[in-house]
Design an enzyme around this catalytic site. Structure first.
Site, short mmCIF file in Angstrom:
data_model
loop_
_atom_site.label_atom_id
_atom_site.label_comp_id
_atom_site.label_asym_id
_atom_site.label_seq_id
_atom_site.Cartn_x
_atom_site.Cartn_y
_atom_site.Cartn_z
N ASP A 180 -5.32 4.64 4.09
CA ASP A 180 -6.75 4.80 3.85
C ASP A 180 -7.40 5.34 5.13
O ASP A 180 -7.29 4.73 6.20
CB ASP A 180 -7.40 3.47 3.47
CG ASP A 180 -7.00 3.01 2.08
OD1 ASP A 180 -6.50 3.85 1.31
OD2 ASP A 180 -7.17 1.82 1.78
N HIS A 198 0.85 -1.19 0.00
CA HIS A 198 0.00 0.00 0.00
C HIS A 198 0.88 1.24 0.00
O HIS A 198 1.69 1.44 0.90
CB HIS A 198 -0.89 -0.01 1.25
CG HIS A 198 -2.06 0.90 1.18
ND1 HIS A 198 -2.59 1.52 2.29
CD2 HIS A 198 -2.82 1.32 0.13
CE1 HIS A 198 -3.63 2.25 1.95
NE2 HIS A 198 -3.78 2.15 0.63
N HIS A 205 -13.99 5.46 1.07
CA HIS A 205 -12.88 5.81 1.94
C HIS A 205 -12.05 6.88 1.23
O HIS A 205 -12.34 7.23 0.08
CB HIS A 205 -12.01 4.59 2.27
CG HIS A 205 -11.24 4.04 1.12
ND1 HIS A 205 -11.82 3.25 0.15
CD2 HIS A 205 -9.93 4.18 0.77
CE1 HIS A 205 -10.91 2.90 -0.75
NE2 HIS A 205 -9.74 3.46 -0.39
N HIS A 209 -8.19 7.55 0.03
CA HIS A 209 -6.79 7.12 -0.13
C HIS A 209 -5.94 8.38 -0.17
O HIS A 209 -6.14 9.26 -1.00
CB HIS A 209 -6.61 6.32 -1.42
CG HIS A 209 -5.20 5.92 -1.68
ND1 HIS A 209 -4.61 4.82 -1.11
CD2 HIS A 209 -4.22 6.51 -2.46
CE1 HIS A 209 -3.36 4.72 -1.52
NE2 HIS A 209 -3.10 5.76 -2.34
#
Length: 338
Positions: A235, A231, A310, A312
């Site tokens: 998030d 990642h 959400h 990012h």
């Protein structure tokens, strides 16, 4: 010589008009007066005889009696309680019970084997529970097994009139509404305090968090969901339509569709770092526009390659993919508490 046929009484040497006769009784002399006669012929003429005193009675000695102590009969032993009465006697051991979620007075009485049922529990704890026996809360301390006055037990067990039941329900609903209102007010006050604190932080350092929520997926989490194998940002939890703000002052580099990132905004800040905001449901700025710290730039959503709403968020050393650095470390180093 005396004359024939005549008798003469010799004359006593002395005439006693009154005399005393002494009668001896047991060695004691009792002098009794005698009525004197002028001659012995008084007896012959039928004078009343003089009654001599009889023997004086002997003095009666008091009889000494020794009172013997009476034997006291031992008291009869108290009758032992029968097994039936012992079994029917209510428990008197007092103990404390802490209410847990899902409890009711009837459930507590059954689980704790309280004789007298929920009425007994309510009578023992009316000051703690209040007027409504159905309104108990987790953590409330109840006394079980105490001795309740008979009047309180009768009052608790008496059937409640319909009007009283209705009033209790209304009071319960009012208390529930009041607690709900208090919770809503507390949450509203907390959000207001958070927004106020966020504004103060922005004014002090010029930096702020992009959304007022926590992190759901951390930076550098590994997995096959990302083309790089990890990642590249963090998030933030954010429902669709949550306002998204620029973390610091800068210039918008790009604002539009970003492929897997969906709708995104990239801003270049005054320190040379870049911030990215992806999966937005709507954009609020355009490319080349100057923004200030804390200014709204769009709304969160679930566009692009996303499993749900959400935000990012990335911090980069350049405008494009692959130049990412720890975003939370960047914000914390600029005075943003996360």
């Amino acid at each position: 010589m005396p004359a024939k046929g005549k008798h003469r009484r010799p004359k006593s040497s002395s005439s006693l008009t009154r005399g005393f006769v002494a009668a001896g009784t047991g060695g004691a002399a009792l002098a009794l007066p005698l009525i004197g006669a002028t001659g012995a012929h008084a007896a012959e003429k039928g004078a009343a005889p003089v009654a001599l005193p009889q023997e004086a009675p002997k003095a009666q000695l008091p009889q000494q009696r020794t009172a013997l102590p009476q034997q006291v009969a031992p008291a009869a032993p108290a009758a032992a309680p029968s097994a039936a009465s012992a079994a029917s006697a209510p428990k008197t051991d007092t103990r404390t019970y802490s209410v847990v979620s899902g409890d009711s007075l009837s459930k507590i009485a059954a689980d704790q084997d309280v004789r007298g049922g929920w009425q007994k529990v309510y009578g023992d704890n009316k000051k703690v529970v209040g007027e409504d026996p159905s309104l108990i809360f987790p953590g409330m301390k109840l006394t079980l097994g105490g001795k309740t006055p008979a009047a309180a037990e009768q009052k608790a067990s008496a059937p409640v009139p319909q009007q009283q039941r209705t009033e209790r329900v209304e009071r319960t609903e009012q208390r529930t509404e009041k607690r709900t209102e208090n919770r809503v007010e507390q949450r509203s006050e907390k959000r207001t305090e958070q927004r106020t604190e966020s504004k103060r932080q922005t004014q002090r350092s010029g930096f702020s968090a992009p959304v007022p929520s926590g992190v759901s997926t951390p930076y550098r989490a590994s997995g096959g969901s990302w083309s790089s194998g990890y990642h590249t940002g963090v998030d933030f939890r954010a429902s669709s339509g949550t306002p998204v703000k620029a973390v610091a002052a800068g210039t918008v580099v790009s604002a539009g569709w970003g492929g897997a990132y969906g709708n995104e905004v990239v801003i270049r800040h005054n320190d040379g770092r870049y911030s990215q905001y992806a999966h937005l449901s709507a954009l609020g700025v355009r490319s080349g526009q100057s923004v200030s710290g804390g200014q709204q730039i769009g709304y969160s959503g679930s566009t692009g390659n996303s499993t749900g709403p959400h935000l990012h968020f990335e911090i980069r050393t350049g405008p494009g993919y692959g130049s990412d650095i720890d975003p939370l470390g960047y914000l914390r180093s600029n005075g943003v508490p996360l």
